[in-house]
Design a protein around this motif. Sequence first.
Motif, PDB file in Angstrom:
ATOM      1  N   SER A   1      58.469  -5.501  -1.697  1.00 29.86           N
ATOM      2  CA  SER A   1      58.275  -7.024  -2.097  1.00 29.86           C
ATOM      3  C   SER A   1      56.742  -7.126  -2.459  1.00 29.86           C
TER       4      SER A   1
ATOM      5  N   ASN B   1      56.365  -5.477  -5.888  1.00 30.08           N
ATOM      6  CA  ASN B   1      57.037  -6.068  -7.004  1.00 30.08           C
ATOM      7  C   ASN B   1      58.324  -6.855  -6.447  1.00 30.08           C
TER       8      ASN B   1
ATOM      9  N   ARG C   1      61.491  -6.911  -8.772  1.00 31.08           N
ATOM     10  CA  ARG C   1      62.215  -6.030  -8.705  1.00 31.08           C
ATOM     11  C   ARG C   1      63.183  -6.143  -7.594  1.00 31.08           C
TER      12      ARG C   1
ATOM     13  N   ARG D   1      64.340  -8.603  -5.730  1.00 31.68           N
ATOM     14  CA  ARG D   1      65.263  -9.687  -6.200  1.00 31.68           C
ATOM     15  C   ARG D   1      66.215  -9.189  -7.204  1.00 31.68           C
ATOM     16  N   SER D   2      65.879  -8.504  -8.051  1.00 32.44           N
ATOM     17  CA  SER D   2      66.937  -7.813  -8.967  1.00 32.44           C
ATOM     18  C   SER D   2      67.829  -6.863  -8.569  1.00 32.44           C
ATOM     19  N   ILE D   3      67.572  -6.197  -7.411  1.00 29.56           N
ATOM     20  CA  ILE D   3      68.561  -5.421  -6.895  1.00 29.56           C
ATOM     21  C   ILE D   3      69.038  -5.734  -5.534  1.00 29.56           C
TER      22      ILE D   3
END
Length: 330
Positions: free
Chosen positions: A199, A202, A205, A207-209
Amino acid sequence: MSMSPRVLINSALILLLALVPFIAEMIDDSFYVGLTTRILILAIAALSLNLLIGYGGMVSFGHAAYIGVGAYMVGIGAFHAFEDGVDWMLNGYVQLFGAIFGSAVIALVIGAISLRTRGVYFIMITMAFSQMLYFTAVGVETYGADDGLSIYSRSDMLGLIDMSNENSLYYLVFFSLLILLYLMHRLVGSQFGNVIRGSKSNEARMRSIGFSPYKYRLVAFVIAGTIAGYAGFLMANLNDFVSPDMMHWTRSGDLIIMIVLGGIGNLFGPLYGAVAFLMLEELLSSIPLTIGGLRVGEYWQLLFGPLLIIIVLYARNGIDSFLPGKDKRS
């Protein structure tokens, strides 16, 4: 299996710290036991803040507030035990629970609000909460206000640990640091630690996973505050005194300096930083040189400042930069 040079150096430092009471007894000077105890307590507090700054990228200028909360739990307990005859408030386990629970709840509240912001706003909110607690302590006349509160009896650990014995207190602090170093090593290397570090690098990123950085950061914030509260519990027993000054935002600044000195985002960085900070303070403040009627040692910060600037400029990761190899957690 052979150990790396970095591990050998870290082990040598731990061994030296383990022998401090014996060395102090050999040279017949207990001063160094008290000084090293203070170093280790501040190392514990800096270790907790390193979880936020070094691994999570959360620069908190209010971390000293939790140290103050933990310390006041001891001071308030001792005060009521002697003034009002409430003997159970001198119980060390009651005081310890109050220090840990109180700092955890306050960290939860502060974290829940401040973590919704970023950057300088996060810094200012954490500092604002710290100052709120500071001025609250200053305004409570019952507990000494800005004069502080003397502790006439240390925490009663029911015979298991003699907190009045300097060596017993030292080894309690020493083994607490070892346990927390191990737990921090496991925590940072776990999935939880990977999310915190990810976190920082990035957030989008993560959040996206499928991870929620806010929840993980809040847990880390509470963990860090709880450990700092424990450090406050220990510090109160060492000093036999608590005061609002322990909560001031400048004390949080001292912890940040320790982390920078030792190496941000490194497991042993806070320990090296605390040793360097306190030893430099002790050495520089002891300089007997007098210029124009002023003793140089009284203005040791003027000497310490340039040293810190040099370290930041030429050793970007503090003392850790001089150690061979690389910290796998950095």
